[in-house]
Every structure is written in C-alpha cells, then in structure tokens.
Motif scaffolding. Structure first.
Motif, PDB file in Angstrom:
ATOM      1  N   ALA A 235      -2.655  -0.805  -8.062  1.00 35.21           N
ATOM      2  CA  ALA A 235      -3.400  -1.891  -7.435  1.00 35.21           C
ATOM      3  C   ALA A 235      -2.789  -2.193  -6.076  1.00 35.21           C
ATOM      4  O   ALA A 235      -1.639  -1.816  -5.803  1.00 35.21           O
ATOM      5  CB  ALA A 235      -3.357  -3.140  -8.322  1.00 35.21           C
ATOM      6  N   PRO A 236      -3.530  -2.866  -5.197  1.00 33.17           N
ATOM      7  CA  PRO A 236      -2.968  -3.225  -3.898  1.00 33.17           C
ATOM      8  C   PRO A 236      -1.630  -3.943  -4.044  1.00 33.17           C
ATOM      9  O   PRO A 236      -1.475  -4.832  -4.886  1.00 33.17           O
ATOM     10  CB  PRO A 236      -4.046  -4.136  -3.297  1.00 33.17           C
ATOM     11  N   GLY A 237      -0.672  -3.515  -3.231  1.00 36.42           N
ATOM     12  CA  GLY A 237       0.677  -4.082  -3.277  1.00 36.42           C
ATOM     13  C   GLY A 237       1.645  -3.243  -4.080  1.00 36.42           C
ATOM     14  O   GLY A 237       2.870  -3.383  -3.915  1.00 36.42           O
ATOM     15  N   ASP A 238       1.150  -2.372  -4.963  1.00 39.81           N
ATOM     16  CA  ASP A 238       2.041  -1.483  -5.717  1.00 39.81           C
ATOM     17  C   ASP A 238       2.669  -0.457  -4.781  1.00 39.81           C
ATOM     18  O   ASP A 238       2.067  -0.044  -3.779  1.00 39.81           O
ATOM     19  CB  ASP A 238       1.277  -0.754  -6.819  1.00 39.81           C
ATOM     20  N   ARG A 239       3.861  -0.006  -5.158  1.00 39.41           N
ATOM     21  CA  ARG A 239       4.538   1.028  -4.394  1.00 39.41           C
ATOM     22  C   ARG A 239       4.542   2.322  -5.207  1.00 39.41           C
ATOM     23  O   ARG A 239       4.719   2.297  -6.432  1.00 39.41           O
ATOM     24  CB  ARG A 239       5.960   0.605  -4.026  1.00 39.41           C
ATOM     25  N   VAL A 240       4.339   3.435  -4.520  1.00 39.72           N
ATOM     26  CA  VAL A 240       4.331   4.738  -5.177  1.00 39.72           C
ATOM     27  C   VAL A 240       5.262   5.675  -4.432  1.00 39.72           C
ATOM     28  O   VAL A 240       5.511   5.518  -3.232  1.00 39.72           O
ATOM     29  CB  VAL A 240       2.915   5.339  -5.228  1.00 39.72           C
TER      30      VAL A 240
ATOM     31  N   LEU B 206       0.888   6.614   8.854  1.00 43.60           N
ATOM     32  CA  LEU B 206      -0.547   6.838   8.745  1.00 43.60           C
ATOM     33  C   LEU B 206      -1.074   6.216   7.455  1.00 43.60           C
ATOM     34  O   LEU B 206      -0.295   5.834   6.574  1.00 43.60           O
ATOM     35  CB  LEU B 206      -0.847   8.343   8.758  1.00 43.60           C
ATOM     36  N   VAL B 207      -2.382   6.120   7.340  1.00 45.04           N
ATOM     37  CA  VAL B 207      -3.026   5.659   6.112  1.00 45.04           C
ATOM     38  C   VAL B 207      -3.593   6.875   5.387  1.00 45.04           C
ATOM     39  O   VAL B 207      -4.363   7.653   5.965  1.00 45.04           O
ATOM     40  CB  VAL B 207      -4.143   4.647   6.409  1.00 45.04           C
TER      41      VAL B 207
ATOM     42  N   GLY C  37       4.599   5.207  -0.466  1.00 40.97           N
ATOM     43  CA  GLY C  37       4.250   4.061   0.359  1.00 40.97           C
ATOM     44  C   GLY C  37       3.662   2.945  -0.472  1.00 40.97           C
ATOM     45  O   GLY C  37       3.818   2.909  -1.698  1.00 40.97           O
ATOM     46  N   GLU C  38       2.967   2.029   0.192  1.00 43.34           N
ATOM     47  CA  GLU C  38       2.369   0.865  -0.468  1.00 43.34           C
ATOM     48  C   GLU C  38       0.856   1.036  -0.581  1.00 43.34           C
ATOM     49  O   GLU C  38       0.188   1.398   0.395  1.00 43.34           O
ATOM     50  CB  GLU C  38       2.676  -0.407   0.316  1.00 43.34           C
TER      51      GLU C  38
END
Length: 326
Positions: free
Chosen positions: A104-109, A92-93, A56-57
């Motif tokens: 970092a925020p915005g990266d995708r994994v 979900l989070v 997700g992101e």
C-alpha cells in the motif's frame, strides 16, 4: 534520456524483453517485461509471487479493467514506486503492471521483495507467461499514462546464439512450442538470445529451407533479436552496436534495422511447412531457453523435429496476432 537496467534490477528474473509486445509502452524499448522463474514454470496456470525489481517507497496502487479473455483475469493493476535503488534508476518513478498488490502507499520494498501476486492479464496473448511490466518516469511526469516512459538500455551483456532454424520440440501446448535449439551454453551464468545478422549489403546464414539469403559482400554484425516476429510491428537488436541495414534470422531476411530498432518485412513464419503466428524472441539465462514458436491452435508435439522457414507473407496463410502482450 536512456535508463540503464543494471544487473541488480534483473537479478530476480530469468527472462526479459523490451520489444515483445504490441503496446505503445514498449515502443522503441521504453518498457521491459520481467519473467520470474516460478512464473515460467507455472505457465499456463498458477499464481506466483511478483518480486520487485527496485527498492523504494510505494507511492500508489490502482486497479484497471483488462480485456476480457477466457484464460485471463478481468482486472489488472498498477503499482508506483519512488525508486531509491539500484543506483542507475534512483530518483525515478517505477511503474509496475500485472501485479495484484500486497503493498500500500507508504510501504517500503527492497529488490526481490514480493509486492503482490502476478496476474494473468487479459492484455496477454495465451502463450505469454505471467510477468512484471516495468517502465520509468521522471519525477513530475504523469505516471498513470500508458505511454511516456523513458527508453531503456540493458546494463548486462547479452550473447547472440547462432540458430539454423531447426530443433526438436521440448515443451508445448496449444499456443506455443519451445525447441531445444539454440541451447543456452551455460544456464544461470549469462544472458543469451536468438542471434540475428545485421549489416549493409546482404545477410548470411544457413536457413532451414530453400529461399534463404545466399551470402554477403561483407560479414554482418550479430545481435540478439528481441520481439514478436512478425506478429507485432517490429522488434529490437540487443547486445551489440549493430549497423543500420537488413536483418536476417537463420539465413532469412526478416526486416531492416535503424539504430537499435527493427521494422519487420512483410513475412510469414512456417513450421514444417505449416503457418504459425510467429516467433517469440527474448533474452534469457535459464536452461529452458530455446526458439519459441507461438500461435493459437498450434499443433507441435514434444519430440517432433521442426524446420522453421520465413517466407514472404503472400506465400503463407498465417496472419498477425490480435493485440495482446508478449
């Protein structure tokens, strides 16, 4: 609402536990600690990559102060991910802890991608290998609070292994000793854990010393026992729909089950008659699995034969562990 942990989420790891922690996040199995093979092998030292259990992101990362301990880092970290896969947890989070982030925020994994390096946190007891702590929140819920994650259900079969309370030490240091029993029957093939008897009436088994329960009017169910016995307040029963009632380990009564949750009796654990902090109980699929005795200043050498007994707390001199994870 219960969230299923599918096989794909557990795939990057060799061990997991829902209950083996004193912290509120794990109450009723609302969080899971996930142990990669590299971290198990590196324990008690060494820094290893932290594989992501979800895809997700990345939403946010934060650093927080951790309890001061001579063997641990003074900072811990939180990584939040908006989950897209695996399907049972999509939308979900995810809250990942004990990971110094490389994202970092915005990266995708993706599942299995390194999201950073595992941190030896001050929240850990000294016998705990580095791991990823994972919990899930619904969208809109506060993802930063320690408590409030959704209850989790393993989406894999977990096989309870019979154990008579004895074994030979195959790995140890001054805070833990791993026995060669019960041995994993097929490492890498399936998940297993130390089996407990659960059922109405009484418990059965062959204990390691006198004082074990003698028998029962009816055969009990068996399930994997998960948690810190007795150094944390309670544990859980995984892998079976066990009935409510007494819980027995190696023939010794240790607590009472209510649904999946177990409350420990006031008991103490001894190894060859000497008090130890307790037993660390979890699910595993690696060849290094075995009953794990824990405690600070533990004196059990590799090659030593051990008989474990579980007795009323008044008969032992051990005490509950300090509030540390795992």
């Amino acid at each position: 609402m219960a969230v299923t942990l599918p096989a794909a989420l557990l795939a990057p790891y060799e061990r997991f536990t829902l209950y083996n922690s004193p912290y509120p996040a794990h109450d009723r199995g609302c969080a899971v600690d996930l142990y990669p093979a590299a971290a198990i092998a590196a324990h008690p030292g060494g820094r290893t990559p932290a594989p992501s259990p979800v895809a997700g992101e990345v939403l946010d990362t934060r650093s927080v102060a951790a309890p001061s301990r001579p063997y641990a880092a003074d900072r811990d970290h939180l990584v939040l991910v908006d989950v897209e896969r695996p399907a049972p947890v999509a939308g979900l989070v995810a809250r990942l802890l004990h990971v110094e982030p490389s994202v970092a925020p915005g990266d995708r994994v993706d599942v299995g991608d390194a999201v950073g390096t595992l941190v030896r946190s001050g929240y850990f007891a000294p016998w705990v290998p580095d791991h990823v702590h994972l919990g899930f929140r619904e969208p809109g819920a506060d993802p930063y609070r320690a408590a409030g994650s959704l209850r989790l259900e393993p989406g894999v079969d977990v096989e309870p292994l019979a154990w008579d309370g004895t074994g030979e030490v195959v790995a140890s240091d001054d805070s833990y000793a791993v026995l060669d029993s019960p041995a994993h029957p097929a490492p890498g093939d399936r998940w297993v854990g130390v089996g407990a008897a659960v059922g109405a009436g009484a418990t059965v088994g062959s204990g390691a010393s006198a004082g074990a329960d003698a028998g029962a009017d009816a055969d009990p169910a068996t399930a994997v026992l998960d948690g810190g016995l007795p150094h944390y307040a309670g544990g859980g029963l995984l892998g079976a729909d066990a009935p409510d009632g007494p819980v027995s380990l190696a023939g010794h009564r240790v607590g009472v089950a209510a649904g999946r949750d177990a409350a420990w009796d006031d008991v103490a654990v001894r190894a060859n008659g000497r008090p130890v902090t307790g037993l660390s109980l979890f699910c595993a699929r690696d060849a290094g699995f075995g009953a794990k005795l824990v405690g600070e200043g533990l004196d059990l050498a590799v090659g030593e034969r051990v008989a474990v007994s579980i007795v009323p707390a008044g008969e032992g001199t051990g005490s509950r562990a300090p509030v540390t994870d795992g």
